[in-house]
Design an enzyme around this catalytic site. Structure first.
Site, PDB file in Angstrom:
ATOM      1  CD  GLU A  78      10.700  -2.683  -3.843  1.00 46.97           C
ATOM      2  OE1 GLU A  78      10.617  -2.035  -4.898  1.00 46.97           O
ATOM      3  OE2 GLU A  78      11.454  -2.345  -2.903  1.00 46.97           O
ATOM      4  CD  GLU A 113      11.877   2.757  -6.409  1.00 44.29           C
ATOM      5  OE1 GLU A 113      12.409   2.645  -5.297  1.00 44.29           O
ATOM      6  OE2 GLU A 113      11.309   1.805  -6.977  1.00 44.29           O
TER       7      GLU A 113
END
Length: 283
Positions: A161, A262
């Site tokens: 990520e 998120e």
């Protein structure tokens, strides 16, 4: 707040990140809360921030909570230190944190297998003062190779990520190309091809990247997507990002995987009004 137009028959699939939404509830009550909001897929950061090796009873309790709610876990972080908090992962942090990550690899992979989760995210970790970045990068590659092999053993992918520099100034992967470079190195080292890019639209936008260009270039290497609006990291429609357009670009580029919600919301249940209830269950 405008609703998204998610057409019937598309491959757009949304899941709720239970580590940032419904956090007013105990962990074991969050899957049911997501289900009450009509979602059937969820994701989690590593839930036990103080330990990489929780008791089996804790793992079993989370599995039961997911099953009782009828929710599918579609994404799970490996141990990442104090997150939320000052840490941003453990794979490149020498000493005890790296040891904890190694101890967590099989535990996380086996738990993922037990609940049918097919994506495991390994946060890279912050730069450590006084440690040569090349030493950290070598350690990270060593640990990520182990993680990729464990993920492959349970039929899962390994996610790498990009975060954003304003909020994570010590984290070295703060551009899409920097994360893709790590993805490629891991795949080259293992020969498995199961390392993928976690494309977080919010983090990319915070870094000032051209998100459309990132999608066009790296959709084929993307294994998971996460969204939040900017500024503020709120629900879609609370900021300035053209999230509906960007998700459409992802679909057209061939991405048919999960889109993790998120984002931050004081009232998670109320924050989902941008997405029609019929578009929330996994398809």
């Amino acid at each position: 707040m405008a609703r998204f137009s998610v057409g019937a028959g598309t491959d757009q699939r949304f899941d709720v990140n239970l580590s940032i939404l419904f956090t007013e509830l105990p962990l074991l009550e969050r899957p049911a809360a997501a289900a009450a909001a009509r979602f059937t897929a969820v994701e989690l950061w590593w839930p036990w921030i103080d330990t990489a090796t929780p008791e089996q009873s804790e793992l079993d309790a989370l599995k039961k909570a997911l099953e009782d709610a009828g929710t599918q876990l579609v994404g799970l972080n490996f141990y990442a230190g104090q997150l939320p908090g000052p840490d941003r992962g453990a794979v490149s942090v020498p000493g005890e944190e790296s040891d904890r990550f190694k101890a967590n690899i099989d535990i996380a992979a086996d738990f993922a297998a037990s609940v049918g989760c097919k994506a495991l995210n390994a946060l890279y970790g912050n730069r450590v003062e006084g440690v040569d970045p090349e030493v950290q990068d070598a350690l990270a590659l060593e640990n990520l190779v182990l993680a990729a092999r464990a993920a492959d053993r349970v039929g899962a992918i390994l996610l790498i990520e990009t975060l954003n520099e304003p909020e994570s100034p010590l984290y070295p992967l703060v551009s899409a190309p920097s994360a893709i470079e790590v993805v490629d190195k891991v795949n080259e080292a293992t020969g498995l091809g199961n390392a993928k890019f976690l494309l977080d639209i919010y983090h990319l936008a915070m870094n000032g990247e051209d998100v459309s260009a990132v999608i066009a270039e790296y959709a084929a290497k993307t294994g998971h997507v996460q969204i939040a609006d900017m500024p503020g990291r709120g629900a879609p429609g609370t900021g300035e990002l053209p999230l509906e357009q960007l998700l459409d670009e992802l679909r057209k580029a061939g991405y048919d995987g999960w889109v993790g919600l998120e984002y931050k919301a004081a009232d998670a249940a109320a924050s989902f009004e941008w997405l029609a209830a019929e578009a929330r269950p996994a398809r």
